[in-house]
Design a protein around this motif. Sequence first.
Motif, mmCIF file in Angstrom:
data_model
loop_
_atom_site.group_PDB
_atom_site.id
_atom_site.type_symbol
_atom_site.label_atom_id
_atom_site.label_comp_id
_atom_site.label_asym_id
_atom_site.label_seq_id
_atom_site.Cartn_x
_atom_site.Cartn_y
_atom_site.Cartn_z
ATOM 1 N N GLY A 80 14.666 -7.015 -4.525
ATOM 2 C CA GLY A 80 13.562 -6.710 -5.425
ATOM 3 C C GLY A 80 12.561 -5.746 -4.824
ATOM 4 O O GLY A 80 11.436 -6.132 -4.526
ATOM 5 N N PRO A 81 12.943 -4.470 -4.649
ATOM 6 C CA PRO A 81 11.986 -3.505 -4.100
ATOM 7 C C PRO A 81 10.672 -3.527 -4.868
ATOM 8 O O PRO A 81 10.657 -3.656 -6.098
ATOM 9 C CB PRO A 81 12.693 -2.153 -4.269
ATOM 10 C CG PRO A 81 14.138 -2.485 -4.388
ATOM 11 C CD PRO A 81 14.194 -3.836 -5.045
ATOM 12 N N VAL A 82 9.568 -3.443 -4.129
ATOM 13 C CA VAL A 82 8.240 -3.493 -4.716
ATOM 14 C C VAL A 82 7.316 -2.650 -3.842
ATOM 15 O O VAL A 82 7.579 -2.472 -2.649
ATOM 16 C CB VAL A 82 7.750 -4.967 -4.832
ATOM 17 C CG1 VAL A 82 7.563 -5.599 -3.474
ATOM 18 C CG2 VAL A 82 6.495 -5.094 -5.652
ATOM 19 N N THR A 83 6.257 -2.123 -4.443
ATOM 20 C CA THR A 83 5.253 -1.380 -3.675
ATOM 21 C C THR A 83 3.959 -2.173 -3.738
ATOM 22 O O THR A 83 3.489 -2.535 -4.815
ATOM 23 C CB THR A 83 5.049 0.032 -4.260
ATOM 24 O OG1 THR A 83 6.302 0.710 -4.204
ATOM 25 C CG2 THR A 83 4.025 0.813 -3.472
ATOM 26 N N LEU A 84 3.402 -2.465 -2.552
ATOM 27 C CA LEU A 84 2.208 -3.300 -2.451
ATOM 28 C C LEU A 84 1.164 -2.640 -1.571
ATOM 29 O O LEU A 84 1.510 -1.929 -0.629
ATOM 30 C CB LEU A 84 2.576 -4.662 -1.849
ATOM 31 C CG LEU A 84 3.614 -5.469 -2.608
ATOM 32 C CD1 LEU A 84 4.168 -6.575 -1.734
ATOM 33 C CD2 LEU A 84 2.997 -6.042 -3.870
ATOM 34 N N GLU A 85 -0.107 -2.922 -1.852
ATOM 35 C CA GLU A 85 -1.160 -2.413 -0.981
ATOM 36 C C GLU A 85 -1.144 -3.212 0.305
ATOM 37 O O GLU A 85 -1.032 -4.432 0.288
ATOM 38 C CB GLU A 85 -2.534 -2.505 -1.642
ATOM 39 C CG GLU A 85 -3.594 -1.842 -0.779
ATOM 40 C CD GLU A 85 -4.826 -1.473 -1.560
ATOM 41 O OE1 GLU A 85 -4.856 -0.366 -2.114
ATOM 42 O OE2 GLU A 85 -5.741 -2.309 -1.596
ATOM 43 N N GLU A 86 -1.262 -2.507 1.410
ATOM 44 C CA GLU A 86 -1.114 -3.143 2.708
ATOM 45 C C GLU A 86 -2.144 -2.598 3.680
ATOM 46 O O GLU A 86 -2.513 -1.434 3.626
ATOM 47 C CB GLU A 86 0.299 -2.864 3.214
ATOM 48 C CG GLU A 86 0.716 -3.658 4.386
ATOM 49 C CD GLU A 86 2.238 -3.660 4.554
ATOM 50 O OE1 GLU A 86 2.679 -3.813 5.689
ATOM 51 O OE2 GLU A 86 2.964 -3.517 3.544
ATOM 52 N N GLY A 87 -2.576 -3.460 4.582
ATOM 53 C CA GLY A 87 -3.462 -3.086 5.676
ATOM 54 C C GLY A 87 -2.943 -3.733 6.944
ATOM 55 O O GLY A 87 -1.925 -4.435 6.923
ATOM 56 N N CYS A 88 -3.639 -3.522 8.052
ATOM 57 C CA CYS A 88 -3.158 -4.035 9.333
ATOM 58 C C CYS A 88 -4.315 -4.138 10.310
ATOM 59 O O CYS A 88 -5.169 -3.248 10.368
ATOM 60 C CB CYS A 88 -2.085 -3.089 9.880
ATOM 61 S SG CYS A 88 -1.394 -3.565 11.460
ATOM 62 N N LEU A 89 -4.320 -5.199 11.117
ATOM 63 C CA LEU A 89 -5.348 -5.364 12.137
ATOM 64 C C LEU A 89 -5.306 -4.229 13.158
ATOM 65 O O LEU A 89 -6.337 -3.875 13.737
ATOM 66 C CB LEU A 89 -5.179 -6.701 12.865
ATOM 67 C CG LEU A 89 -5.340 -7.965 12.021
ATOM 68 C CD1 LEU A 89 -5.068 -9.202 12.859
ATOM 69 C CD2 LEU A 89 -6.716 -8.019 11.387
ATOM 70 N N SER A 90 -4.134 -3.643 13.387
ATOM 71 C CA SER A 90 -3.994 -2.551 14.351
ATOM 72 C C SER A 90 -4.285 -1.180 13.745
ATOM 73 O O SER A 90 -4.274 -0.173 14.447
ATOM 74 C CB SER A 90 -2.582 -2.554 14.957
ATOM 75 O OG SER A 90 -2.410 -3.678 15.782
#
Length: 171
Positions: A80-90
């Motif tokens: 189920g490919p999906v595009t999501l907003e993402e962030g990262c502590l690094s």
Amino acid sequence: MARDIVIWPNKVLSTPTKPVTDFGESLTKLLDEMFEAMKEAEGIGIAANQIGVPLRLSWVGREDGTFFEIINPQILEKSGPVTLEEGCLSVPDLFEKTPRFHKVKVKYQDRTGAWHELEAEGKLAHVLQHEIGHLDGFVFVDLLSGLKRGLAMEKMKKLQKALKRRKNEDE
């Protein structure tokens, strides 16, 4: 005091981590230090290499606000490919739409060395993919276009310089 979070592009973040083989007191201490760093940074997950330790373990946050550790994880299935907003502590203060999968099946060990399998979807699947990506030597910006990755790198290099300057001033 919590350990510092490593800022991308640091080599430890782009190098695949080593399997955990010692399930003793040192592992428990490292998990505690990772958890403290993650909570201080208000994260929903953290991989060991994000605090400079190149071992294959991570904390993963569930939607109910609880956390569990994954050690030596492997993604067995994804769909189920999906595009999501993402962030990262690094990669602080950067959020971008990132390609992931809606559902994953993961095999991992806990702090005692016992193996588990987990099928996850939605946000939990997203966090699992993000953290396992770290352990494989990837940061979410590696999944972005070259232009966006380049802009992120400029921003993070400026942040690294500012943090180094601040640390030198404090000493």
